[in-house]
Design a protein around this motif. Structure first.
Motif, short mmCIF file in Angstrom:
data_model
loop_
_atom_site.label_atom_id
_atom_site.label_comp_id
_atom_site.label_asym_id
_atom_site.label_seq_id
_atom_site.Cartn_x
_atom_site.Cartn_y
_atom_site.Cartn_z
N ASP A 208 0.85 -1.19 0.00
CA ASP A 208 0.00 0.00 0.00
C ASP A 208 0.88 1.24 0.00
O ASP A 208 1.71 1.43 0.88
CB ASP A 208 -0.91 0.00 1.23
CG ASP A 208 -1.85 1.19 1.25
OD1 ASP A 208 -2.13 1.74 0.17
OD2 ASP A 208 -2.29 1.58 2.35
N GLY A 209 0.71 2.07 -1.00
CA GLY A 209 1.45 3.33 -1.06
C GLY A 209 2.95 3.17 -1.09
O GLY A 209 3.68 3.96 -0.50
N HIS A 213 3.56 -4.48 4.02
CA HIS A 213 3.25 -4.73 5.43
C HIS A 213 3.00 -6.22 5.67
O HIS A 213 2.54 -6.94 4.77
CB HIS A 213 2.02 -3.94 5.88
CG HIS A 213 2.28 -2.47 6.03
ND1 HIS A 213 2.09 -1.58 4.99
CD2 HIS A 213 2.72 -1.74 7.09
CE1 HIS A 213 2.40 -0.36 5.39
NE2 HIS A 213 2.78 -0.43 6.65
N CYS A 214 3.30 -6.64 6.87
CA CYS A 214 3.10 -8.01 7.31
C CYS A 214 1.96 -8.02 8.33
O CYS A 214 1.96 -7.23 9.28
CB CYS A 214 4.39 -8.52 7.94
SG CYS A 214 4.32 -10.21 8.56
N PRO A 222 -0.48 -3.89 11.63
CA PRO A 222 0.43 -4.40 10.60
C PRO A 222 1.84 -3.91 10.86
O PRO A 222 2.05 -2.83 11.42
CB PRO A 222 -0.14 -3.82 9.31
CG PRO A 222 -0.84 -2.57 9.74
CD PRO A 222 -1.39 -2.84 11.11
N LEU A 223 2.82 -4.69 10.47
CA LEU A 223 4.23 -4.33 10.65
C LEU A 223 4.87 -4.06 9.31
O LEU A 223 4.70 -4.83 8.35
CB LEU A 223 4.97 -5.46 11.38
CG LEU A 223 4.43 -5.85 12.75
CD1 LEU A 223 5.26 -6.99 13.33
CD2 LEU A 223 4.43 -4.66 13.70
N ALA A 241 0.56 -15.29 -0.22
CA ALA A 241 0.13 -14.51 0.93
C ALA A 241 -0.02 -13.03 0.58
O ALA A 241 -0.60 -12.27 1.34
CB ALA A 241 1.15 -14.65 2.07
N LEU A 242 0.48 -12.62 -0.59
CA LEU A 242 0.46 -11.19 -0.96
C LEU A 242 -0.92 -10.79 -1.48
O LEU A 242 -1.47 -11.43 -2.37
CB LEU A 242 1.51 -10.91 -2.03
CG LEU A 242 1.62 -9.47 -2.53
CD1 LEU A 242 1.97 -8.53 -1.38
CD2 LEU A 242 2.65 -9.37 -3.63
N HIS A 243 -1.46 -9.72 -0.90
CA HIS A 243 -2.78 -9.21 -1.30
C HIS A 243 -2.66 -7.74 -1.68
O HIS A 243 -1.80 -7.05 -1.22
CB HIS A 243 -3.79 -9.36 -0.16
CG HIS A 243 -4.03 -10.79 0.20
ND1 HIS A 243 -4.78 -11.66 -0.57
CD2 HIS A 243 -3.59 -11.51 1.28
CE1 HIS A 243 -4.82 -12.84 0.02
NE2 HIS A 243 -4.10 -12.79 1.13
#
Length: 243
Positions: A208-209, A213-214, A222-223, A241-243
Motif C-alpha cells: 500500500d502506497g 506490510h506483514c 500491521p508491521l 500470501a500477498l494481497h
C-alpha cells in the motif's frame, strides 16, 4: 546424514523424489509412506527430514504436519504440492520449505539446504526463553512467539500464553533482536531492522502506497517490511500470501 522420509499417495511422485534425492549429499532415504497413517508408523525410525505431500486422500499433509511438530524431536518438514495456493494454510506448521510438483532437482537441493538449519533447532526441545511477568516466570519456545519489536532500548515481545496457546500476552525484554535471532536461530524472520516475526503466525502480506506490510494472527497492527528484507520475506512466506 539426514534420515529422510517420503510421504506421498502417488507412487510415481515418490519414485521421482527418491531418484532426485540420490544426487543429494548427506541424505539417506529411510522409507516411503502412501498416507498419514503409514507415515505415523514410520516415525519410530526417527527421520530428520520429511518430504510431505499436502493433498492426500483422507488425512491431508497439513493435519499430519501439526501432529509431527508436537513430537519431542520433530523432523524438519518440506511440503510437496501441485497446488501453490495451499502454501499459506501450510505455513501455520512452520515448514522448512515447499516444492511444487513435478519436483525439479535444483529446487529440491535448495529446499534441503534450507532444511538443515531449522532441523538443528527442532532437535533442541529445551531451547527457549524465560520471561518474567510479575511474580510469574514463563518458559517460551519458538512456537509461542508472535513478534518482537525494538522500542527505545528494550524489546517488546508478543507471545501466546503457553497454558492455552490462544491468549496473547506481552513482555519487555533487555535482550536485543539480534540475541533473540540467535536464541531461536531459523525460527524468526527479520522483516525490518526493528522487528522480527514468527512466520507461522503470518496470515497475509500487503502492499500500500509503496510500502509492504506483514499481518499476523494475534497482532492487530500491521508491521512494515523493509525493502532490504522484502525478497526474503516473500520467499519464506510465499507469494500467495500477498494481497
Amino acid at each position: 546424514m539426514m534420515r529422510t522420509l517420503i510421504v506421498d499417495d502417488e507412487p510415481l511422485a515418490r519414485a521421482r523424489l527418491r531418484r532426485l534425492l540420490q544426487a543429494a549429499d548427506d541424505i539417506q532415504v529411510i522409507g516411503e509412506a502412501g498416507d498419514a497413517a503409514e507415515a505415523r508408523q514410520m516415525m519410530e525410525r526417527e527421520p530428520d527430514l520429511v518430504f510431505l505431500d499436502i493433498g492426500m486422500p483422507g488425512e491431508d499433509g497439513i493435519t499430519l504436519a501439526h501432529q509431527l511438530r508436537a513430537a519431542s524431536l520433530p523432523p524438519a518438514i518440506v511440503f510437496t504440492t501441485a497446488h501453490a495456493d495451499r502454501a499459506l494454510a501450510a505455513s501455520e506448521t512452520a515448514p522448512a520449505g515447499y516444492l511444487l510438483k513435478p519436483v525439479e532437482s535444483e529446487a529440491l537441493l535448495a529446499a534441503i539446504r534450507r532444511a538443515v538449519q531449522p532441523n538443528r533447532c527442532q532437535h533442541a526441545p529445551r531451547q527457549g526463553l524465560t520471561v518474567r511477568l510479575g511474580r510469574e516466570e514463563v518458559l517460551l519456545t519458538a512456537d509461542h512467539l508472535v513478534a518482537a519489536l525494538a522500542e527505545d532500548k528494550s524489546t517488546h515481545l508478543y507471545f501466546l500464553d503457553p497454558a492455552d496457546g490462544t491468549r496473547r500476552r506481552e513482555a519487555w525484554l533487555d535482550s536485543s533482536l539480534n540475541e533473540l535471532e540467535s536464541t531461536f536461530d531459523g525460527h524468526l524472520l527479520r522483516i525490518h531492522r526493528n522487528s522480527l516475526v514468527n512466520p507461522s503466525h503470518v496470515h497475509s502480506l500487503t502492499h500500500d502506497g509503496g510500502q509492504h506490510h506483514c499481518h499476523l494472527r494475534h497482532l492487530e497492527m500491521p508491521l512494515a517490511i523493509s525493502r532490504r528484507a522484502w525478497r526474503e520475506v516473500r520467499q519464506r512466506i510465499g507469494r500467495d500470501a500477498l494481497h
